[in-house]
Design a protein around this motif. Structure first.
Motif, PDB file in Angstrom:
ATOM      1  N   ASN A 182      50.604  45.293  40.284  1.00  0.00           N
ATOM      2  CA  ASN A 182      49.897  44.897  39.142  1.00  0.00           C
ATOM      3  C   ASN A 182      48.321  44.786  39.478  1.00  0.00           C
ATOM      4  O   ASN A 182      48.006  45.235  40.616  1.00  0.00           O
ATOM      5  N   THR A 183      47.526  44.290  38.655  1.00  0.00           N
ATOM      6  CA  THR A 183      45.882  44.095  38.757  1.00  0.00           C
ATOM      7  C   THR A 183      45.641  43.311  39.556  1.00  0.00           C
ATOM      8  O   THR A 183      46.339  42.204  40.012  1.00  0.00           O
ATOM      9  N   GLU A 204      43.376  41.026  39.356  1.00  0.00           N
ATOM     10  CA  GLU A 204      43.036  39.924  38.507  1.00  0.00           C
ATOM     11  C   GLU A 204      44.281  39.050  38.438  1.00  0.00           C
ATOM     12  O   GLU A 204      44.149  37.883  38.690  1.00  0.00           O
ATOM     13  N   TRP A 205      45.577  39.684  38.068  1.00  0.00           N
ATOM     14  CA  TRP A 205      46.529  38.972  38.139  1.00  0.00           C
ATOM     15  C   TRP A 205      47.049  38.563  39.350  1.00  0.00           C
ATOM     16  O   TRP A 205      47.226  37.237  39.562  1.00  0.00           O
ATOM     17  N   TYR A 206      46.848  39.020  40.485  1.00  0.00           N
ATOM     18  CA  TYR A 206      47.242  38.771  41.922  1.00  0.00           C
ATOM     19  C   TYR A 206      46.056  37.468  42.331  1.00  0.00           C
ATOM     20  O   TYR A 206      46.748  36.524  42.720  1.00  0.00           O
ATOM     21  N   TYR A 227      56.681  39.394  35.921  1.00  0.00           N
ATOM     22  CA  TYR A 227      56.628  40.320  37.174  1.00  0.00           C
ATOM     23  C   TYR A 227      56.532  39.351  38.392  1.00  0.00           C
ATOM     24  O   TYR A 227      55.699  38.506  38.390  1.00  0.00           O
TER      25      TYR A 227
END
Length: 109
Positions: free
Chosen positions: A34-35, A37-39, A69
């Motif tokens: 995933n991105t 930013e998400w992490y 996710y």
């Protein structure tokens, strides 16, 4: 990076180890995909390692359905036999057999 074999599989119903939701797996990434930013939005004390399988789920919690996710370390096999009610189930699966959702058969011409 050490890539592990996925513990869960597409069509399997799982639940989150901490948060009150369950879902069916629709895809698996062998490592975090995933991105950034998400992490980074995950509090550092709870942030999972990137080098484990991550699962895309059709998830539900109470009256809400969504996609999720989730890292493998945060999932458990679900033993609740109730069927899921996510409105997108028919986009991915045809039936449920022995508690597992069976992939839709794709027809080509």
């Amino acid at each position: 990076m050490d890539i592990r074999v996925a513990k869960f599989h597409i069509g399997q119903v799982v639940r989150h180890r901490v948060h009150p939701f369950r879902g069916v797996i629709i895809d698996v990434d062998p490592v975090y995909g995933n991105t950034e930013e998400w992490y980074e939005a995950i509090p550092e004390s709870l942030r999972p390692s990137r080098d484990q399988p991550f699962y895309h789920l059709l998830a539900e919690s109470g009256e809400t359905t969504y996609t999720a996710y989730v890292s493998e370390q945060n999932l458990l096999a679900e033993d609740d036999p109730r069927p899921l009610s996510h409105p997108s189930l028919g986009d991915f699966f045809d039936t449920v057999e022995g508690g597992l959702y069976v992939n839709r058969t794709r027809r080509t011409h």
